[in-house]
Design a protein around this motif. Structure first.
Motif, PDB file in Angstrom:
ATOM      1  N   LYS A 216      -0.688 118.980  29.047  1.00  0.00           N
ATOM      2  CA  LYS A 216      -1.429 120.087  29.018  1.00  0.00           C
ATOM      3  C   LYS A 216      -2.009 120.510  27.634  1.00  0.00           C
ATOM      4  N   ASP A 217      -1.130 120.512  26.644  1.00  0.00           N
ATOM      5  CA  ASP A 217      -1.710 121.168  25.663  1.00  0.00           C
ATOM      6  C   ASP A 217      -2.835 120.361  24.954  1.00  0.00           C
ATOM      7  N   LEU A 218      -2.995 119.200  25.344  1.00  0.00           N
ATOM      8  CA  LEU A 218      -4.279 118.511  24.884  1.00  0.00           C
ATOM      9  C   LEU A 218      -5.661 118.901  25.354  1.00  0.00           C
ATOM     10  N   GLY A 219      -5.603 119.751  26.561  1.00  0.00           N
ATOM     11  CA  GLY A 219      -6.639 120.290  26.920  1.00  0.00           C
ATOM     12  C   GLY A 219      -6.830 121.603  26.318  1.00  0.00           C
ATOM     13  N   GLN A 220      -5.820 122.141  25.853  1.00  0.00           N
ATOM     14  CA  GLN A 220      -6.248 123.290  24.807  1.00  0.00           C
ATOM     15  C   GLN A 220      -6.697 122.918  23.401  1.00  0.00           C
ATOM     16  N   ILE A 221      -6.430 121.662  22.887  1.00  0.00           N
ATOM     17  CA  ILE A 221      -6.873 121.051  21.713  1.00  0.00           C
ATOM     18  C   ILE A 221      -8.272 120.690  21.702  1.00  0.00           C
ATOM     19  N   ILE A 222      -8.701 120.228  22.950  1.00  0.00           N
ATOM     20  CA  ILE A 222     -10.245 120.047  23.005  1.00  0.00           C
ATOM     21  C   ILE A 222     -10.963 121.127  23.139  1.00  0.00           C
ATOM     22  N   ARG A 223     -10.366 122.456  23.968  1.00  0.00           N
ATOM     23  CA  ARG A 223     -11.246 123.578  24.014  1.00  0.00           C
ATOM     24  C   ARG A 223     -11.407 124.269  22.782  1.00  0.00           C
ATOM     25  N   SER A 224     -10.222 124.060  21.972  1.00  0.00           N
ATOM     26  CA  SER A 224     -10.260 124.822  20.630  1.00  0.00           C
ATOM     27  C   SER A 224     -11.125 124.148  19.406  1.00  0.00           C
TER      28      SER A 224
END
Length: 282
Positions: A216-224
């Motif tokens: 789920k952290d990968l989605g946050q990396i992409i958004r940031s």
């Protein structure tokens, strides 16, 4: 008394056949399966057995494949020793006082099939106690979960490598300090690396820091860091939603919870959608 003994050593192969016939006649099929795969050797010693006057102390060696050797349980040796002594010709002068099992290194080691191995384990569980029954549908559900895990494992690591390549192309291999990533995720990477260093029995995740983050952290990396990924996806919600749905399914699989056909369809559809979306820009 020694004049009553022939001291003629039985032929190993004929002795094995006699042993198999005896086991079959007594319906001892578990032992039969072990002996059937074994190379049998009769090993008399130079010492007397002291059980019969002038009878020789004798050992039977069973050389078996690795997968059979691993199945030898307590109690099998003594049971089989008594049977081996029973079929030994009385007038031969050999008392079977011991048996042993060795690994036959000349036989090709059978590759372990996990499904077959699980079936054997469940059979043992059901035999062990009548009060506990291993449900028949566990095997079927386990196979379905295995397929889901393969999809999740592939797509999760595909996304990790995709993000890693995107950042590497832009910033080089030491990009973690150059991208937008919050302190919580940085701490998670540091803690997991430290735990891995302390516990050498843990498998190494790799040199790439992204492999120390949750799915789920990968989605946050992409958004940031959306400015580096906007050209690949229609919008942030599109990729974020798909990663979140996959992460939720992954959590169920990771905790050995059963996921139904709907969740498996979500995994397959999202898996194919993400890959098609990325590959059209590569």
């Amino acid at each position: 008394m020694s004049d009553n003994f022939t001291y003629e050593l039985p032929n190993d192969e004929k002795y094995k056949k006699a042993l198999l016939l005896y086991l079959k006649s007594k319906n001892q099929y578990d032992l039969y399966k072990i002996v059937e795969r074994a190379k049998v050797s009769i090993k008399p010693s130079s010492s007397y057995s002291r059980r019969r006057w002038n009878a020789m102390w004798t050992e039977i060696i069973f050389s078996v494949p690795m997968e059979i050797f691993d199945q030898i349980e307590d109690g099998i040796k003594e049971n089989l020793r008594g049977i081996c002594d029973t079929i030994m010709p009385v007038d031969a002068g050999y008392d079977v006082m011991s048996i042993d099992f060795t690994i036959n290194l000349n036989e090709e080691i059978e590759e372990i099939n996990l499904v077959d191995d699980i079936k054997k384990i469940s059979e043992k569980i059901n035999k062990a106690t009548r009060s506990f029954h291993f449900p028949d549908d566990i095997m079927e559900k386990g196979t379905e979960m295995g397929e889901s895990y393969i999809y999740l494992y592939f797509v999760e690591n595909f996304i990790r490598l995709f993000i890693d390549k995107t950042f590497t192309d832009k910033f080089g291999t030491n990009y973690i300090q150059k991208i937008k990533i919050n302190e919580k995720l940085k701490t998670a990477i540091m803690v997991r690396k430290s735990d891995e260093e302390k516990n050498k029995w843990l498998s190494i995740r790799g040199k790439v820091d992204l492999f120390y983050l949750d799915f789920k952290d990968l989605g946050q990396i992409i958004r940031s860091n959306w400015d580096h990924f906007s050209s690949f996806f229609p919008d942030q919600a599109w990729i974020s939603t798909k990663i979140e749905e996959l992460a939720n399914c992954r959590n169920l699989v990771a905790h050995n919870s059963y996921i139904g056909s709907h969740e498996r369809d979500v995994i397959r559809v999202n898996f194919n959608s993400i890959i098609r979306q990325i590959e059209q820009y590569r």
